[in-house]
Design an enzyme around this catalytic site. Structure first.
Site, mmCIF file in Angstrom:
data_model
loop_
_atom_site.group_PDB
_atom_site.id
_atom_site.type_symbol
_atom_site.label_atom_id
_atom_site.label_comp_id
_atom_site.label_asym_id
_atom_site.label_seq_id
_atom_site.Cartn_x
_atom_site.Cartn_y
_atom_site.Cartn_z
ATOM 1 N N HIS A 131 0.816 -1.218 0.000
ATOM 2 C CA HIS A 131 0.000 0.000 0.000
ATOM 3 C C HIS A 131 0.851 1.270 0.000
ATOM 4 C CE1 HIS A 131 1.044 0.797 4.175
ATOM 5 N NE2 HIS A 131 0.863 -0.494 4.401
ATOM 6 N N TRP B 238 1.576 6.178 9.911
ATOM 7 C CA TRP B 238 2.562 5.635 10.839
ATOM 8 C C TRP B 238 3.829 5.198 10.117
ATOM 9 C CZ3 TRP B 238 0.422 2.403 15.521
ATOM 10 C CH2 TRP B 238 -0.288 3.250 16.363
ATOM 11 N N ARG C 108 -5.610 1.347 4.847
ATOM 12 C CA ARG C 108 -4.542 1.802 3.958
ATOM 13 C C ARG C 108 -4.400 0.902 2.730
ATOM 14 N NH1 ARG C 108 -2.574 -0.342 8.728
ATOM 15 N NH2 ARG C 108 -0.768 -1.767 8.662
ATOM 16 N N GLU D 292 -1.386 -7.025 7.313
ATOM 17 C CA GLU D 292 0.042 -6.924 7.660
ATOM 18 C C GLU D 292 0.371 -7.929 8.758
ATOM 19 O OE1 GLU D 292 3.015 -6.716 7.248
ATOM 20 O OE2 GLU D 292 3.537 -4.586 7.168
ATOM 21 N N ARG D 293 1.621 -8.264 8.860
ATOM 22 C CA ARG D 293 2.106 -9.103 9.951
ATOM 23 C C ARG D 293 1.720 -8.484 11.287
ATOM 24 N NH1 ARG D 293 8.563 -9.884 11.081
ATOM 25 N NH2 ARG D 293 8.413 -11.029 13.056
ATOM 26 N N HIS D 294 1.305 -9.323 12.219
ATOM 27 C CA HIS D 294 0.940 -8.842 13.553
ATOM 28 C C HIS D 294 2.213 -8.725 14.386
ATOM 29 C CE1 HIS D 294 -1.027 -8.167 17.299
ATOM 30 N NE2 HIS D 294 -2.235 -8.448 16.830
ATOM 31 N N ARG E 54 11.966 -7.574 12.524
ATOM 32 C CA ARG E 54 11.359 -7.049 11.298
ATOM 33 C C ARG E 54 11.519 -7.974 10.105
ATOM 34 N NH1 ARG E 54 13.677 -1.724 9.397
ATOM 35 N NH2 ARG E 54 11.800 -1.680 8.109
ATOM 36 N N HIS F 252 0.382 -5.529 2.113
ATOM 37 C CA HIS F 252 1.316 -4.894 3.042
ATOM 38 C C HIS F 252 2.722 -5.461 2.826
ATOM 39 C CE1 HIS F 252 -2.151 -3.264 5.294
ATOM 40 N NE2 HIS F 252 -2.711 -4.371 4.849
ATOM 41 N N GLY F 253 3.702 -4.816 3.438
ATOM 42 C CA GLY F 253 5.075 -5.221 3.224
ATOM 43 C C GLY F 253 5.307 -6.694 3.500
ATOM 44 N N ASN F 254 4.786 -7.187 4.623
ATOM 45 C CA ASN F 254 5.072 -8.566 5.002
ATOM 46 C C ASN F 254 4.132 -9.580 4.377
ATOM 47 O OD1 ASN F 254 7.441 -8.606 6.892
ATOM 48 N ND2 ASN F 254 6.201 -7.027 7.867
#
Length: 287
Positions: free
Chosen positions: A39, A44, A90, A117-119, A144, A216-218
């Site tokens: 996204h 944040w 997002r 996203e990853r929690h 991360r 999301h990134g992960n």
């Protein structure tokens, strides 16, 4: 001696079926088009905080990134047939803005918590740079980027616990709220993502649909690991910037026929990747 049948099967005199080599080659080269997209920048992201399952909106830059993605795909002649997003705003807003820029607002958008996203558990809301200052850059990098290390879980004392688990969207999931994760490694992200990938997304791709996943990134890293067969060690080094579409061209077995392509200005993309990697560098941000 064998007797040819229509299509790609030949019947030998002993009854054994053999696959014609040229047909196998055609099957391997059959292509499907899949886009993965982290996204646009969230509020944040801009503040360098672990956002995870807290529902933050896009920043002004994130809005611009999403619209730019849509214009880029349209200019390159792509047309989408179906879009998948997480349950987080997002991700959804990115898909809205992208499809609007493409003139594809009518395209179906399917949402699932399994693309969330990853929690990040107890790390949610914390500043990455300050966390690295207090706990060391290597520890934060493992939290991360590693494949099978899980951060400390969130509990009811966490300031965002009830904001997440009392959110009505998580009462629409295919599992009860109490079974939703409290923290995840990347491996656990892939584990919860694969059923949705196999049962819902893959059939759309196999129909010949052009699919975009706005996630999301992960969740995107987890999918890349699965699709490309990236090792547990090598996934550590895969960094995805916000708002950059990733083109995957897949064969009939949904394996890549060529390396992934990050679409856009390559100098800017490398700068954006470095910016993400630098988020975990130690810096004291408070008084």
């Amino acid at each position: 001696m064998s007797f040819g049948l229509p299509g790609w099967v030949t019947l030998s005199v002993d009854g054994a079926e053999q696959t014609d080599q040229s047909s196998r080659n055609r099957l391997r080269m059959a292509k499907h088009t899949l886009f993965l997209l982290r996204h646009g920048e969230g509020t944040w992201n801009k503040e360098n905080r672990f956002c995870s399952w807290v529902d933050q909106k896009l920043s002004e830059e994130g809005v611009a990134e999403a619209r730019h993605c849509g214009r880029l795909l349209k200019e390159q002649g792509y047309q989408l047939d179906v879009v998948f997003t997480s349950l987080l705003s997002r991700s959804i807003h990115t898909a809205w803005l992208l499809t609007e820029a493409m003139g594809d607002e009518w395209v179906p958008v399917i949402k699932s918590w399994r693309l969330n996203e990853r929690h990040y558990g107890a790390l949610i809301g914390l500043n990455r740079a300050e966390l690295a200052f207090n706990h060391g850059e290597e520890r934060v990098k493992l939290w991360r980027r590693s494949y099978d290390i899980t951060p400390p879980p969130i509990d009811e004392s966490h300031p965002f616990f009830f904001e997440i688990y009392n959110d009505r969207r998580y009462h629409t999931c295919d599992i009860p709220v109490e079974e939703l994760p409290r923290a995840e490694s990347l491996k656990q992200v892939l584990d919860r993502l694969l059923p949705f990938w196999c049962d819902v997304i893959v059939p759309e791709i196999q129909k010949g649909q052009t699919v975009l996943i706005s996630a999301h990134g992960n969740s995107c890293r987890a999918l890349l690991k699965h699709i490309e067969g990236i090792s547990d060690d090598d996934i550590f080094g895969v960094t995805l910037p916000t708002g950059v579409p990733i083109l995957l061209e897949l064969d009939g077995d949904l394996r890549p026929t060529k390396p992934r392509q990050l679409l856009g200005d390559q100098v800017q993309i490398q700068e954006a990747i470095k910016k993400v990697e630098d988020q975990g560098k130690a810096k004291k941000t408070g008084p």
